[in-house]
Design an enzyme around this catalytic site. Structure first.
Site, PDB file in Angstrom:
ATOM      1  N   TYR A 161       0.830  -1.204   0.000  1.00  0.00           N
ATOM      2  CA  TYR A 161       0.000   0.000   0.000  1.00  0.00           C
ATOM      3  C   TYR A 161       0.869   1.260   0.000  1.00  0.00           C
ATOM      4  O   TYR A 161       0.654   2.182  -0.799  1.00  0.00           O
ATOM      5  CB  TYR A 161      -0.913  -0.018   1.224  1.00  0.00           C
ATOM      6  CG  TYR A 161      -1.900   1.125   1.274  1.00  0.00           C
ATOM      7  CD1 TYR A 161      -3.030   1.125   0.458  1.00  0.00           C
ATOM      8  CD2 TYR A 161      -1.718   2.204   2.131  1.00  0.00           C
ATOM      9  CE1 TYR A 161      -3.946   2.169   0.493  1.00  0.00           C
ATOM     10  CE2 TYR A 161      -2.611   3.251   2.179  1.00  0.00           C
ATOM     11  CZ  TYR A 161      -3.730   3.232   1.362  1.00  0.00           C
ATOM     12  OH  TYR A 161      -4.629   4.272   1.404  1.00  0.00           O
ATOM     13  N   LYS A 165       0.997   4.002  -3.061  1.00  0.00           N
ATOM     14  CA  LYS A 165       0.529   5.374  -2.852  1.00  0.00           C
ATOM     15  C   LYS A 165       1.656   6.388  -3.010  1.00  0.00           C
ATOM     16  O   LYS A 165       1.435   7.514  -3.475  1.00  0.00           O
ATOM     17  CB  LYS A 165      -0.130   5.489  -1.479  1.00  0.00           C
ATOM     18  CG  LYS A 165      -1.441   4.715  -1.367  1.00  0.00           C
ATOM     19  CD  LYS A 165      -2.451   5.132  -2.434  1.00  0.00           C
ATOM     20  CE  LYS A 165      -3.806   4.491  -2.222  1.00  0.00           C
ATOM     21  NZ  LYS A 165      -4.812   4.933  -3.226  1.00  0.00           N
TER      22      LYS A 165
END
Length: 257
Positions: A161, A165
């Protein structure tokens, strides 16, 4: 008489494409953009839920097109953009909201999970931007959903993640460099902290609440409307002198790292 500054936040007659619009933040973004006059194209993998939310907006008077889309598949992104243009003639705003964020220890998780997260969060953002940009006139805007964890380390094991991002931030800067001056398409990133949603209310949600209470300056999760206002700023002419940037809305979580 001077104009009302709030008028610059409106999206009247603008065609707004929102991915990940069947649940969570995406549902709120659809309601918020509809409230300021947008025409909507909503996409997600869960078609039944997508259509249910769309019907709610139609009843309130918003024109809405829905299309089942997996943003990790380039051809499906291109088909979504084509459907939007066929129905409404152009695309004025793209909100790249589709994403996933499971927790997992790097040395123990299935490598396929890492690939899937990057495929949706980063590659999907790229495929959607690439598919929509040729149909966006000057003055259009792309808002890519990054995260506070694109800027600061998570307190939980989420290498996939965090990497995806952070990648969205780099992608945002580069697409702004390529498209803003030449095509007139502004590209910015919105970086939420922890907000009340299906994702944060799932298993482990109580631990997240405790972590935020202990580490964020405001000591609580954000509410949807507190992120909607930031989203509308980036999507509308209110941010016409901003591109290649990122807006962190995290209750002060990143300020304590």
């Amino acid at each position: 008489m001077p104009s009302n500054p709030l008028d610059r936040f409106r999206l009247d007659d603008r065609v707004v494409v929102i991915t990940g619009a069947s649940s969570g933040l995406g549902v709120g973004f659809a309601r918020a953009t509809a409230a300021v006059g947008a025409t909507l194209v909503l996409a997600a993998r869960r078609e039944d839920r997508l259509e249910a939310h769309a019907e709610e907006l139609r009843v309130a008077g918003t024109s809405v097109l829905t299309r089942r889309t997996d943003v990790s598949v380039q051809s499906e992104c291109e088909a979504l953009a084509a459907a939007a243009v066929e129905e409404f003639g152009r695309i004025d705003v793209l909100i790249n909201n589709a994403g996933m964020g499971p927790a997992g220890v790097a040395l123990h998780e299935d490598p396929e999970v890492f690939r899937n997260v990057v495929d949706v969060n980063l590659n999907g953002t790229y495929w959607m931007a690439r598919a929509c940009a040729p149909h966006m006139p000057r003055g259009s805007a792309i808002v890519n959903l990054s995260s506070v964890h694109g800027h600061a380390s998570s307190r939980y094991p989420q290498a996939h993640y965090a990497a995806s991002k952070a990648g969205v931030l780099g992608l945002t800067r580069d697409l702004a460099q390529q498209w803003s001056g030449r095509k007139g398409i502004r590209v910015n990133a919105l970086c939420p902290g922890y907000f009340a949603s299906e994702m944060t209310e799932a298993e482990g949600g109580d631990l997240l609440q405790e972590m935020v209470a202990d580490n964020a300056i405001l000591g609580r999760f954000g509410e949807q409307e507190e992120l909607d206002s930031a989203l509308l700023f980036l999507a509308s002419p209110a941010s016409s002198y901003m591109t290649g940037g990122s807006l962190i809305v995290d209750g002060g979580l990143s300020a304590t790292v």
